[in-house]
Design a protein around this motif. Structure first.
Motif, short mmCIF file in Angstrom:
data_model
loop_
_atom_site.label_atom_id
_atom_site.label_comp_id
_atom_site.label_asym_id
_atom_site.label_seq_id
_atom_site.Cartn_x
_atom_site.Cartn_y
_atom_site.Cartn_z
N GLU A 290 0.87 -1.33 0.14
CA GLU A 290 -0.01 0.08 0.02
C GLU A 290 0.90 1.38 0.16
OE1 GLU A 290 -2.89 -0.16 3.04
OE2 GLU A 290 -3.87 -1.69 2.35
N VAL B 12 2.64 1.70 -3.38
CA VAL B 12 1.45 2.02 -4.58
C VAL B 12 1.05 3.58 -4.22
CG1 VAL B 12 -1.00 2.00 -5.23
CG2 VAL B 12 0.39 -0.14 -4.80
N ARG B 13 1.21 4.14 -3.01
CA ARG B 13 0.95 5.45 -2.65
C ARG B 13 1.88 6.19 -3.28
NH1 ARG B 13 -0.71 3.65 2.54
NH2 ARG B 13 1.19 4.34 3.39
N THR B 14 3.13 5.89 -2.82
CA THR B 14 4.36 6.47 -3.54
C THR B 14 4.56 6.66 -5.06
OG1 THR B 14 5.62 5.90 -1.68
CG2 THR B 14 6.84 6.68 -3.40
N PHE B 15 4.14 5.45 -5.76
CA PHE B 15 3.99 5.48 -7.09
C PHE B 15 3.02 6.67 -7.66
CE2 PHE B 15 2.20 4.06 -11.12
CZ PHE B 15 3.40 3.82 -11.98
N GLU B 16 1.87 6.52 -7.06
CA GLU B 16 0.76 7.49 -7.55
C GLU B 16 0.93 9.17 -7.34
OE1 GLU B 16 -1.73 6.58 -9.17
OE2 GLU B 16 -2.44 4.74 -8.51
N GLU B 17 1.82 9.09 -5.99
CA GLU B 17 2.36 10.52 -5.79
C GLU B 17 3.50 11.12 -6.88
OE1 GLU B 17 3.73 10.28 -2.01
OE2 GLU B 17 1.36 10.33 -1.04
N GLY C 229 2.35 8.98 -11.11
CA GLY C 229 0.83 8.87 -11.37
C GLY C 229 0.52 9.18 -12.98
N ARG D 15 0.68 6.04 -15.09
CA ARG D 15 -0.09 4.95 -14.58
C ARG D 15 -0.87 4.43 -15.81
NH1 ARG D 15 -5.30 2.97 -12.69
NH2 ARG D 15 -5.10 1.93 -10.46
N LEU E 113 -1.17 -2.17 -8.55
CA LEU E 113 -1.99 -0.79 -8.58
C LEU E 113 -3.37 -1.00 -8.78
CD1 LEU E 113 0.33 1.00 -11.21
CD2 LEU E 113 -0.01 1.66 -8.88
N THR E 114 -3.73 -2.05 -9.40
CA THR E 114 -5.32 -2.15 -9.64
C THR E 114 -6.15 -3.25 -8.80
OG1 THR E 114 -5.30 -3.69 -11.11
CG2 THR E 114 -4.86 -1.22 -11.94
#
Length: 278
Positions: free
Chosen positions: A76, A79-84, A87, A90, A172-173
């Motif tokens: 988790e 994934v948060r770091t990736f989105e930040e 993003g 993605r 991610l999904t």
């Protein structure tokens, strides 16, 4: 033949001895005289890991002390770091993963290669539309590709490095289709690449790359319902055989040191993943 004999004059004793050993091992495999060409039995593998069933094997691998990259411990947070930070990438990542699910691969500069189905034909070279023969690996001259196209395209697919792309899409999904595609591809690969038969056993370096991809894939998909104990057992049996093959057929004299480095890394990954086996 004369050209090959002429080359031998420039070889040292150590190189001639090692090449002779490898030729002898390959001959013994092809003739069926060597156990190195066979998978371990289910019973032997379960015994080595101290479990009684495939379900027990899967639970053992899921619960043993962590020995892989720490990022997998807290998905988790990753994934948060990736989105930040990434993003904007993605959508492209998901699109590429979906293409693989549909049987489309972009390899070596060729976009949207199709290997005959949603589950690839692991021996097909789609540019030339030719297949490598299902014979003992020692009988395949991979550098002479007139009969089956460009071996590098076949090998690039069979490295299974796209498993990491499916794994990232899964993280991610949470969509199980990515895990299901991974599982179906591994199972089909094992079924259609029996021990030591075909082009995908020719290169120890390629076997090392594939072994590393399988290890990464376990950590991406380990908790998915698609990752069954029977699938893990099959993977472990092939990884054991991969390690023995790489050890027996190191590229000591036949390739640059980069091949040896890759093979050594593959052995490290296999040994770390199968750490209970002495």
């Amino acid at each position: 033949m004369i050209g090959k004999l002429a080359k031998l004059r420039n070889k040292g004793v150590g190189e001639l001895a090692e090449r002779g050993r490898q030729v002898g091992r390959a001959f013994a495999e092809a003739a069926g005289f060597s156990g190195d060409g066979r998978l371990a039995s289910d019973e032997r593998v379960l015994e080595e890991f101290g479990v009684r069933s495939v379900e027990g094997l899967l639970e053992h691998f899921r619960s043993r002390p962590w020995s892989f990259y720490p990022a997998f411990r807290d998905r988790e947070a990753v994934v948060r770091t990736f989105e930040e930070r990434f993003g904007g990438e993605r959508a492209a990542l998901i699109e590429r993963a979906d293409g693989i699910c549909e049987g489309r691969f972009s390899l070596l500069g060729y976009p949207d290669l199709y290997f005959g189905g949603e589950v690839p034909d692991w021996h097909l070279e789609p540019i030339a539309d030719k297949r490598a023969p299902p014979v003992h690996w020692s009988r395949i001259e991979a550098d002479v590709s007139a009969d089956f196209g460009d071996n590098k395209i076949i090998w690039e697919l069979n490295r299974h490095q796209y498993f990491a792309l499916l794994g990232r899409a899964y993280c991610l999904t949470g969509n199980e289709k990515y895990a299901e595609v991974f599982a179906s591809h591994v199972a089909d690969w094992c079924e259609n690449n029996p021990p030591k038969l075909g082009i995908n056993w020719v290169s120890s370096l390629e076997i090392a790359f594939r072994s590393m991809s399988w290890t990464w894939a376990f950590h991406f998909f380990r908790d998915s319902p698609a990752f069954s104990g029977s699938l893990l057992l099959r993977m472990v049996k092939f990884l054991k055989l991969n390690g023995r093959h790489i050890e027996n057929f190191l590229s000591t004299y036949s390739s640059p040191n980069t091949h040896l480095t890759g093979e050594a890394l593959g052995l490290y990954f296999i040994g770390s993943f199968l750490q209970e086996i002495e």
